[in-house]
Scaffold this motif. Sequence first.
Motif, PDB file in Angstrom:
ATOM      1  N   GLU A  99      41.068  -3.655  20.797  1.00 30.71           N
ATOM      2  CA  GLU A  99      39.929  -4.846  20.678  1.00 30.71           C
ATOM      3  C   GLU A  99      40.242  -6.023  20.417  1.00 30.71           C
ATOM      4  O   GLU A  99      40.740  -6.265  19.186  1.00 30.71           O
ATOM      5  CB  GLU A  99      38.674  -4.155  19.794  1.00 30.71           C
ATOM      6  N   ILE A 100      40.365  -6.906  21.414  1.00 29.24           N
ATOM      7  CA  ILE A 100      40.491  -8.406  21.161  1.00 29.24           C
ATOM      8  C   ILE A 100      39.296  -9.290  21.270  1.00 29.24           C
ATOM      9  O   ILE A 100      38.498  -9.219  22.076  1.00 29.24           O
ATOM     10  CB  ILE A 100      41.523  -8.800  22.148  1.00 29.24           C
ATOM     11  N   ARG A 101      39.102  -9.942  20.079  1.00 25.50           N
ATOM     12  CA  ARG A 101      38.092 -10.944  19.838  1.00 25.50           C
ATOM     13  C   ARG A 101      38.684 -12.291  19.351  1.00 25.50           C
ATOM     14  O   ARG A 101      39.457 -12.287  18.467  1.00 25.50           O
ATOM     15  CB  ARG A 101      37.160 -10.164  18.888  1.00 25.50           C
ATOM     16  N   TYR A 102      38.019 -13.310  19.978  1.00 28.31           N
ATOM     17  CA  TYR A 102      38.183 -14.724  19.711  1.00 28.31           C
ATOM     18  C   TYR A 102      36.976 -15.352  19.453  1.00 28.31           C
ATOM     19  O   TYR A 102      36.160 -15.252  20.009  1.00 28.31           O
ATOM     20  CB  TYR A 102      38.915 -15.177  20.753  1.00 28.31           C
ATOM     21  N   ILE A 103      37.001 -15.913  18.097  1.00 26.42           N
ATOM     22  CA  ILE A 103      35.406 -16.412  17.628  1.00 26.42           C
ATOM     23  C   ILE A 103      35.328 -17.776  18.057  1.00 26.42           C
ATOM     24  O   ILE A 103      36.185 -18.441  17.575  1.00 26.42           O
ATOM     25  CB  ILE A 103      35.462 -16.202  16.268  1.00 26.42           C
ATOM     26  N   LEU A 104      34.369 -18.225  19.050  1.00 29.87           N
ATOM     27  CA  LEU A 104      34.229 -19.397  19.454  1.00 29.87           C
ATOM     28  C   LEU A 104      33.001 -20.216  18.615  1.00 29.87           C
ATOM     29  O   LEU A 104      33.272 -21.226  18.707  1.00 29.87           O
ATOM     30  CB  LEU A 104      33.698 -19.440  20.769  1.00 29.87           C
ATOM     31  N   ASP A 105      32.214 -19.407  17.864  1.00 31.24           N
ATOM     32  CA  ASP A 105      31.181 -20.280  16.852  1.00 31.24           C
ATOM     33  C   ASP A 105      30.536 -18.985  16.226  1.00 31.24           C
ATOM     34  O   ASP A 105      30.824 -17.851  16.608  1.00 31.24           O
ATOM     35  CB  ASP A 105      30.270 -20.669  17.947  1.00 31.24           C
ATOM     36  N   GLY A 106      30.021 -19.457  15.045  1.00 27.27           N
ATOM     37  CA  GLY A 106      29.655 -18.470  14.266  1.00 27.27           C
ATOM     38  C   GLY A 106      30.532 -17.809  13.378  1.00 27.27           C
ATOM     39  O   GLY A 106      31.778 -18.082  13.397  1.00 27.27           O
ATOM     40  N   SER A 107      30.118 -16.535  12.853  1.00 30.10           N
ATOM     41  CA  SER A 107      31.097 -15.814  11.963  1.00 30.10           C
ATOM     42  C   SER A 107      30.576 -14.254  11.707  1.00 30.10           C
ATOM     43  O   SER A 107      29.354 -14.028  12.267  1.00 30.10           O
ATOM     44  CB  SER A 107      31.366 -16.503  10.712  1.00 30.10           C
ATOM     45  N   GLY A 108      31.307 -13.467  11.293  1.00 31.74           N
ATOM     46  CA  GLY A 108      31.034 -12.280  10.986  1.00 31.74           C
ATOM     47  C   GLY A 108      32.171 -11.556  10.380  1.00 31.74           C
ATOM     48  O   GLY A 108      33.074 -12.015  10.047  1.00 31.74           O
ATOM     49  N   TYR A 109      31.931 -10.094  10.086  1.00 34.17           N
ATOM     50  CA  TYR A 109      32.926  -9.453   9.538  1.00 34.17           C
ATOM     51  C   TYR A 109      33.465  -8.135  10.398  1.00 34.17           C
ATOM     52  O   TYR A 109      32.472  -7.392  10.750  1.00 34.17           O
ATOM     53  CB  TYR A 109      32.529  -8.683   8.203  1.00 34.17           C
ATOM     54  N   PHE A 110      34.654  -8.113  10.478  1.00 34.04           N
ATOM     55  CA  PHE A 110      35.159  -6.594  11.112  1.00 34.04           C
ATOM     56  C   PHE A 110      35.716  -5.840   9.893  1.00 34.04           C
ATOM     57  O   PHE A 110      36.398  -6.632   8.848  1.00 34.04           O
ATOM     58  CB  PHE A 110      36.472  -7.004  11.826  1.00 34.04           C
TER      59      PHE A 110
END
Length: 144
Positions: A59-70
């Motif tokens: 699972e590949i994720r690139y954060i463009l805006d905002g935020s969160g937790y894995f």
Amino acid sequence: GVCCLLDADKYENDPELEKIRKERNYSWMDIITICKDKLPDYEEKIKIFYKEHLHLDDEIRYILDGSGYFDVRDKEDKWIRIFMEKGDMITLPAGIYHRFTLDEKNYVKAMRLFVGEPVWTAYNRPADHFEVRGQYVEFLAQAE
């Protein structure tokens, strides 16, 4: 790991991102915005993302805006919380138990990258019978 050479403001035309996609063969890409106004079935999706699960692919994720937790499980099966914000990229290996949640801002915009055609199937824990789970556990054992 998390990679910090990327400029999330120019994701549509970033040579660094192109390089990563070429090198790692991330041929498929889309953008998901997780917030009440933008995501259909928001409440339901949030619950699904937060249920502990694994995938049969990275699972590949690139954060463009905002935020969160894995949240990911460590060797002792304890949770490790990884804060992700704009500009961060993460690769969760196939077979790792994980979950995702937003922070109090309730907003994240992320690029989803995939090798080949995307398969979003989440297998909720327990899913130890999958070959990738065995491979991941073996990889952990060797890393010691």
